[in-house]
Motif scaffolding. Structure first.
Motif: not given
Length: 311
Positions: A244-269
């Motif tokens: 949310a901060l990336d989008i609000a301040i820098w206008g940077h939207h996560p790509d699909l690879a980033m979202l999928l990677g995040g899900v995998v990392v959180v689940f693995a942890c």
């Protein structure tokens, strides 16, 4: 806990904004000036605040302080080149690295399933960043290298916290790092490229110290009311907040690879922590469960008064 996570995230966002105009030494020096001043003021108002000054483990305290310095510097430099969410994705692998350090340094037995989840977690990071490194996008490898070193240093810090549980309190994670950070970042690192900031930028640099200190106090308070197993999942709230901060301040939207990677990392942890705890429970006499009094993994939840990551 959520208040602490929010303060840390705002601190990181503020540091990222400052990193584009000011050097590492200057920003961290002024942060530690405020952090030390606030700690001494609190100790003056409430004698004994933060715990005793003496330590029976000076070498371990020194190593922990150095690991905190490397971690703080690495995340500051890393966020200069990459979005907050990508840096947090690397940071969330710290519990997995902590398993490795705990096995090597503390002689702890780690369940085979936990090692498998570790590999999956690191695979999630590769899934998120590989397109940027291997494709035509020309990924910011300097940022990834910096946050990798910072995360390794933080995982080492976590392991040292386990050895220093006998010396709880804020002295080891605020006072000693501040006393080291002042000459370190205010010396050659600070003087090189020092730029006198305008009043508002100076305020933002000093505010980092209050944000970091406030976050440590909030998360420490959380652990007085709940254990690590209960608070662990809440730590991952930092990932959507950083997006949310990336989008609000820098206008940077996560790509699909980033979202999928995040899900995998959180689940693995989460699964790695579950496998670790199950393995510990099975190793206890009579099959009794074992609940640690301080976190040994679970991402941002480890940023407590005992972990001391001051981003």
């Amino acid at each position: 806990m959520l208040a602490g996570i929010m303060l840390f995230s705002v601190n990181d966002a503020n540091s990222k904004l400052l990193s584009g105009h000011y050097g590492l030494g200057e920003v961290l020096f002024l942060r530690y000036v405020m952090l030390l001043s606030a700690f001494l003021l609190a100790r003056g108002i409430r004698p004994g605040f933060g715990g005793p000054l003496a330590t029976r483990h000076p070498a371990l305290q020194a190593l922990r302080t150095c690991s905190m310095m490397v971690s703080a510097a690495g995340f500051f430099l890393g966020f200069r080149y990459i979005p907050l969410a990508e840096g947090y994705l690397f940071f969330f692998t710290a519990p997995l690295l902590t398993l490795i350090f705990a096995s090597l340094m503390l002689g702890e037995k780690v369940a085979p399933a936990a090692w498998g989840w570790c590999l999956l977690g690191f695979g999630g990071v590769l899934l998120a960043v590989a397109p940027k490194l291997g494709g035509g996008a020309g990924g910011p490898w300097q940022g990834y290298a910096a946050v990798t070193v910072a995360t390794i240093a933080f995982a080492l810090n976590q392991t040292l916290n386990r050895k220093l549980r006998v010396e709880p309190g804020l002295v080891g994670v605020i006072l000693w790092p501040s006393l080291l950070g002042l000459p370190l970042f205010g010396g050659l690192l600070g003087l090189a490229g020092w730029e006198t900031p305008p009043a508002f930028d100076l305020f933002r640099m000093l505010a980092n110290g209050l944000l970091a200190g406030g976050a440590v106090v909030c998360t420490a308070a959380a652990y007085r009311h709940a254990d690590a197993a209960q608070l662990g999942p809440w730590g991952f709230a930092a990932l959507p907040l950083s997006v949310a901060l990336d989008i609000a301040i820098w206008g940077h939207h996560p790509d699909l690879a980033m979202l999928l990677g995040g899900v995998v990392v959180v689940f693995a942890c989460l699964m790695s922590e579950r496998a670790r705890r199950q393995g510990l429970a099975q190793s206890m006499p009579g099959g009794k469960t074992w609940a640690p009094s301080a976190p040994s993994g679970s991402g941002v939840t480890a940023r407590t008064a005992e972990s001391g990551r001051l981003p």
